[in-house]
Design a protein around this motif. Structure first.
Motif, mmCIF file in Angstrom:
data_model
loop_
_atom_site.group_PDB
_atom_site.id
_atom_site.type_symbol
_atom_site.label_atom_id
_atom_site.label_comp_id
_atom_site.label_asym_id
_atom_site.label_seq_id
_atom_site.Cartn_x
_atom_site.Cartn_y
_atom_site.Cartn_z
ATOM 1 N N LYS A 87 0.314 -1.429 -0.144
ATOM 2 C CA LYS A 87 0.244 0.204 -0.066
ATOM 3 C C LYS A 87 1.010 1.232 0.234
ATOM 4 N N TRP A 88 1.622 1.230 1.343
ATOM 5 C CA TRP A 88 3.312 2.197 0.759
ATOM 6 C C TRP A 88 3.411 2.357 -0.350
ATOM 7 N N LEU A 89 4.152 1.424 -1.248
ATOM 8 C CA LEU A 89 4.307 1.712 -2.334
ATOM 9 C C LEU A 89 4.422 2.271 -3.726
ATOM 10 N N ASN A 90 2.918 1.886 -2.884
ATOM 11 C CA ASN A 90 1.931 2.365 -4.653
ATOM 12 C C ASN A 90 1.315 3.764 -4.738
ATOM 13 N N GLN A 91 1.821 4.398 -3.445
ATOM 14 C CA GLN A 91 2.230 5.599 -3.268
ATOM 15 C C GLN A 91 2.318 6.359 -4.798
ATOM 16 N N ARG A 92 1.583 7.600 -5.273
ATOM 17 C CA ARG A 92 1.784 7.932 -6.191
ATOM 18 C C ARG A 92 1.256 9.541 -6.397
ATOM 19 N N GLN A 93 1.802 10.266 -6.802
ATOM 20 C CA GLN A 93 1.542 12.204 -7.090
ATOM 21 C C GLN A 93 2.490 12.480 -8.662
ATOM 22 N N ILE A 94 1.632 12.942 -8.598
ATOM 23 C CA ILE A 94 1.676 13.528 -10.045
ATOM 24 C C ILE A 94 1.407 15.211 -10.058
ATOM 25 N N LEU A 95 2.558 15.859 -9.985
ATOM 26 C CA LEU A 95 2.524 17.683 -10.643
ATOM 27 C C LEU A 95 3.427 17.736 -11.598
#
Length: 168
Positions: A87-95
């Motif tokens: 769950k932690w590794l599947n974090q993602r942010q696109i800026l």
């Protein structure tokens, strides 16, 4: 022009953010370090579970029956650790930053800010820098899963791009 920020010294290091620039825009893809694959983690935790259950069953047949429930609890703990890690590794942010807008995509939720009404804020807590975007009484953390070195690189990249957009 394509910029990729990654360390070359460690062969298992995976770039935690990738930045692409086009004329007046900047696209940054942020993700936690994934130094092992999903299958690699399943094999590792499966092997640990197998060893734990083998010892538990072995002691059960020798007469130490109280070992088996604790072996089951250890396997359950390993499964919970694996799920938490995934769950932690599947974090993602696109800026995405351009002349008019700042767009942030996180957990399949897209937020668009007017660039002139929003600002990037760097807060220092105990020599640790944290990056936020603030607009319309919303304050959202950016790259909280990055290590400090990469967060510093991200801050410098954003400072440079904002200055280019403001004065360029």
């Amino acid at each position: 022009m394509h910029l990729t920020l990654a360390m070359v010294m460690d062969p298992f290091y995976t770039s935690m953010f990738k930045a692409k620039t086009k004329k007046d825009s900047l696209y940054i893809d942020l993700a936690p370090n994934k130094s092992s694959s999903v299958n690699g983690n399943f094999i590792f935790f499966g092997f640990l579970s197998l060893i734990c259950l083998t010892f538990g069953i072995g002691f059960f047949f020798v007469g130490a029956t109280m070992i088996l429930p604790f072996a089951g609890l250890e396997v359950l703990a390993l499964i919970l650790i694996l799920r938490t890690n995934r769950k932690w590794l599947n974090q993602r942010q696109i800026l995405y930053l351009d002349k008019l807008y700042v767009k942030l995509e996180e957990n399949n939720k897209k937020i668009t800010f007017d660039r002139f009404l929003s600002k990037f804020i760097v807060e220092e807590n105990n020599a640790k820098k944290e990056l936020f975007i603030k607009s319309n009484n919303q304050k959202i953390a950016i790259g909280s899963f990055l290590n400090q070195e990469e967060r510093d690189q991200l801050i410098e990249l954003l400072k440079k791009k904002v200055a280019d957009l403001n004065f360029g």
